[in-house]
Design an enzyme around this catalytic site. Structure first.
Site, PDB file in Angstrom:
ATOM      1  CG  ASP A 282      -2.218   0.821   0.895  1.00 55.50           C
ATOM      2  OD1 ASP A 282      -2.150   1.695   0.007  1.00 55.50           O
ATOM      3  OD2 ASP A 282      -3.261   0.622   1.543  1.00 55.50           O
TER       4      ASP A 282
HETATM    5  C1  BGC Z   1      -5.067   3.173   0.095  1.00 55.46           C
HETATM    6  C2  BGC Z   1      -5.249   2.121  -0.978  1.00 55.46           C
HETATM    7  C3  BGC Z   1      -5.074   2.731  -2.339  1.00 55.46           C
HETATM    8  C4  BGC Z   1      -3.731   3.431  -2.404  1.00 55.46           C
HETATM    9  C5  BGC Z   1      -3.447   4.048  -3.756  1.00 55.46           C
HETATM   10  C6  BGC Z   1      -3.822   4.015  -0.107  1.00 55.46           C
HETATM   11  O1  BGC Z   1      -3.779   5.085   0.756  1.00 55.46           O
HETATM   12  O2  BGC Z   1      -5.025   2.530   1.351  1.00 55.46           O
HETATM   13  O3  BGC Z   1      -6.515   1.534  -0.858  1.00 55.46           O
HETATM   14  O4  BGC Z   1      -5.185   1.740  -3.317  1.00 55.46           O
HETATM   15  O5  BGC Z   1      -3.707   4.453  -1.426  1.00 55.46           O
HETATM   16  O6  BGC Z   1      -4.258   5.116  -4.017  1.00 55.46           O
END
Ligand code: BGC
Length: 754
Positions: A282
């Site tokens: 993530d």
């Molecule tokens: C979120 C994810 C997301 C990623 C990219 C993160 O902050 O937890 O769900 O896919 O950002 O945008």
């Protein structure tokens, strides 16, 4: 030493030791891999966010670093054909090996056309519908050059304080698994080389929805049983459906951060489940191993995450900065590095990007495919089916289209950005039909509608309240649109108080004083605690955030063009203090249903929910026959047939979502009081009856014994079939023998709809 600098003799020795399969075919991926320098390989494992790459310098937690896009494997956030093409050109024209970029984006519930937020869509209990919405989202996003979505979010959660419940399918692993598989199929479509096929990502692995206190990013600490029975099944369903990637979550699980969890990433996902796709961290989560307290240096974060199994680092740059040294000094294996790079290259190959790196970025297709009338029609259908009717005293709904003078009140009624909810893809709020606009579209010409915001979820201030009261007194009907703004749920938007925020309760008090018929249309991203004043409204409609066609769909239901059929995918508590509250709880030795004393209950609030899982009303009524079983006693290898007759006993046609729950009455370990094991949506004309059948087999009878070994145990079971999780419509049967199930470690039956 890397592929580009390796002396020939040494290279041939290494080649001689490569697996035969790599040598047997002239595989372009293997050819490429052999040509790549260490830096180029690690670049493929680095994902940058477009804000950084388009502006030149890359920002790593405040520390400016330079990372040319030509050294990157994938980019997050480019969302137009022009932007994706421009970046691709930089890489194709400016890099030695011309390896195309992958473009990733959070296409969660639509792209330009916005569908209901996932929690809303889950209320439709309709995997086919979910699949169709994901397909359209993929058609729109791929035309803009997006290859890869970070969806579906398959986190189960039983805590509505957690803001991200809006992104998932609610509290139940069976429903969640069915929707996870459907969404994966939808994003992928018929698969590459179809240029509308996207890579899908199941996220956030795992138990992210079990964040303590519902506080986002917080630790999860739960039993292996709960992990296996509740949180893992939707991921397993996504893997079975062919998901391309899995994203380890921000949280730790019992002391081990998910981005360094070797046992779950490599042990469970790769070895036990055979998952061969990409593991992508993530956002900044590799870097966060530092603050989580298990890495002293950025180099340690890279070593821990990579060695645990994380292929791609998103946003932070520990891999780029530290993997070269870690590989050279043997702390990271070259073989593992090559395997990770190979997975990235194979994904690019599957999408056809080596043949044509620009094949997804097509401005003409982009123009032609977005927000088409067909896509809007699907958005309206999905929105209609996601609405849940919670209350309808004296059959106030459906409303007449000539209801006299109407007051529409609440700032959300005209808030276009609230219609699209969190993660709104590439949506333009102005493309959305607000509730107010939808009502105006539907009401008969000449109907007198007054709109006054009155109150908003983000301010205690009441606007023109004297005027609101005056108009309310003078109206024949009040429609109050209340709830949360799109920013009050979603990532990092957990709430401790789940009441209607801002001045909305005060506004409601004023409206109730008039005694006029009052319909509350709720817009929100989570189960709310609906206090006594909300309960006094005559009718209550849960609409969540419904997307581009919000207003039209709400009007379709309010005026009866559509009979509501949604059912709650998550329990509504009476009080925050009841959380976590969910239907599949254990009985305990002192179940709360008795006289209340020395029972597992509260002395100040009932233990039951306000609205249970699976609940939702219709403008018609349905009756259920008792369940008819094919056997009252059967062997563990046999299949049990369960049949009920459902009758539409009202005056309107409608859809009913028939739900089947199963209880293992006595087992070697305690079992939930019931578990959803089947559901079916049926359409019935007034007076019509239909028989609905389900079948249950060893996957449904199974449990994990005290050693987490999957088995069926002999004994009695109760099967319930009815309109929600509180149904008492039941029948009993017995399984006559015990049976060890064949796949060790895969004991949690993946939800399979019969
Ligand atoms: C979120 C994810 C997301 C990623 C990219 C993160 O902050 O937890 O769900 O896919 O950002 O945008």
């Amino acid at each position: 030493m890397d592929g580009a600098t390796m002396p020939l003799r040494l290279a041939s020795l290494v080649l001689a030791s490569l697996p035969l399969v790599a040598l047997a075919q002239n595989d372009p991926v293997e050819d490429l891999l052999a040509k790549m320098s260490l830096e180029e390989k690690i670049g493929q494992l680095s994902q940058l966010s477009i804000q950084n790459t388009l502006t030149g310098p890359v920002i790593d937690q405040g520390e400016p670093t330079q990372m040319p896009v030509t050294l990157v494997g994938s980019v997050l956030g480019a969302s137009s054909a022009q932007a994706t093409r421009q970046l691709q050109e930089q890489v194709i024209n400016g890099s030695r090996l011309r390896i195309p970029l992958l473009f990733a984006y959070d296409v969660v519930h639509g792209f330009r056309t916005v569908f209901p937020v996932p929690l809303a869509l889950a209320s439709a209990w309709d995997p086919d519908l979910a699949q169709r919405t994901a397909r359209v989202a993929a058609i729109e996003a791929t035309a803009s050059g997006v290859h890869w979505t970070f969806a579906p979010m398959v986190d189960i959660s039983r805590d509505p304080r957690w803001g991200r419940v809006v992104e998932g399918a609610g509290e139940d692993p069976f429903l969640g698994s069915a929707l996870a598989a459907a969404l994966v199929h939808g994003f992928k479509g018929s698969g590459a080389p179809d240029i509308s096929s996207m890579l899908a990502t199941a996220k956030h692995f795992v138990a992210y929805g079990a964040a303590e206190g519902g506080r986002d990013y917080n630790v999860a600490d739960l039993s292996e049983r709960t992990l296996r029975e509740v949180y893992l099944p939707p991921f397993q369903a996504a893997v079975a459906a062919g998901v391309d990637a899995i994203m380890p979550a921000f949280n730790e699980l019992a002391g081990v951060p998910m981005n360094s969890h070797t046992a779950l990433l490599t042990g469970l996902l790769r070895k036990q489940w055979g998952f061969a796709g990409l593991l992508v961290s993530d956002f900044n989560a590799v870097w966060e191993l530092g603050p989580q307290g298990i890495a002293a240096t950025p180099a340690d974060t890279a070593r821990l995450a990579f060695n645990a199994g994380v292929d791609i680092e998103m946003a932070s740059q520990s891999y780029r900065q530290h993997l070269p040294t870690l590989v050279r000094n043997g702390q990271v294996s070259r073989k593992n590095l090559d395997d990770a790079v190979r997975r990235v290259l194979k994904a690019k190959q599957r999408l056809g990007l080596f043949d044509d790196p620009y094949r997804y970025s097509d401005e003409a297709r982009e123009r032609a495919s977005q927000l088409t009338p067909q896509h809007r029609a699907l958005a309206r259908e999905a929105a209609q089916k996601s609405i849940v009717l919670l209350k309808n005293n004296d059959a106030l709904l459906p409303l007449s289209k000539q209801p006299g003078k109407v007051l529409v009140v609440g700032s959300l009624a005209s808030d276009a950005s609230a219609t699209i909810g969190p993660w709104a893809g590439a949506a333009h709020p102005e493309d959305s039909v607000t509730v107010l606009q939808g009502l105006r579209n539907a009401l008969a010409p000449g109907t007198q509608i007054t709109y006054l915001p009155g109150a908003s979820p983000i301010s205690q201030h009441l606007q023109d309240i004297t005027l609101v009261e005056k108009v309310a007194r003078d109206s024949d009907l009040i429609i109050a649109v209340l709830g949360e703004t799109a920013e009050q749920s979603g990532e990092s938007h957990s709430r401790a108080d789940l009441g209607l925020p801002g001045g909305q309760i005060a506004l409601l008090g004023s409206l109730l004083k008039t005694g006029k018929p009052l319909v509350i249309v709720l817009m929100n991203g989570r189960p709310l605690v609906l206090d006594a004043s909300v309960q006094q409204a005559h009718a209550l409609l849960e609409t969540w955030f419904l997307g581009s066609e919000t207003g039209n769909a709400v009007a379709d239901v309010l005026f009866g063009d559509v009979n509501p059929s949604g059912k709650l995918p998550m329990t509504f508590p009476r009080h925050v203090g009841q959380i976590p509250i969910y239907y599949a709880h254990k009985n305990t030795g002192r179940p709360p249903s008795g006289d209340g004393s020395y029972a597992s209950a509260y002395i100040d609030v009932p233990w039951t929910p306000l609205y249970p899982f699976g609940f939702g009303l219709s403008y018609t009524s349905f009756s259920y026959s008792s369940p008819r079983l094919s056997h009252t006693r059967l062997a563990s290898t046999q299949t049990l047939g369960v049949e009920v007759t459902v009758t539409n006993t009202g005056k309107r046609a409608g859809d009913e979502i028939v739900q089947l729950y199963l209880r293992d009455d006595v087992a070697s370990v305690t079992r939930p009081v019931r578990r959803l094991r089947g559901f079916r949506k049926i359409y019935l004309a007034p007076g019509e009856s239909r028989s609905v059948s389900f079948s249950l087999d060893q996957r449904d009878f199974a449990l994990l014994d005290e050693h987490f070994s999957p088995k069926v145990e002999a004994g009695s079971f109760t099967v319930f079939v009815g309109p929600d999780s509180t149904t008492t419509n039941q029948a009993h049967f017995e399984v006559s023998d015990k049976r060890q199930l064949p796949i060790p470690g895969q004991s949690v039956p993946v939800a399979v709809l019969d």
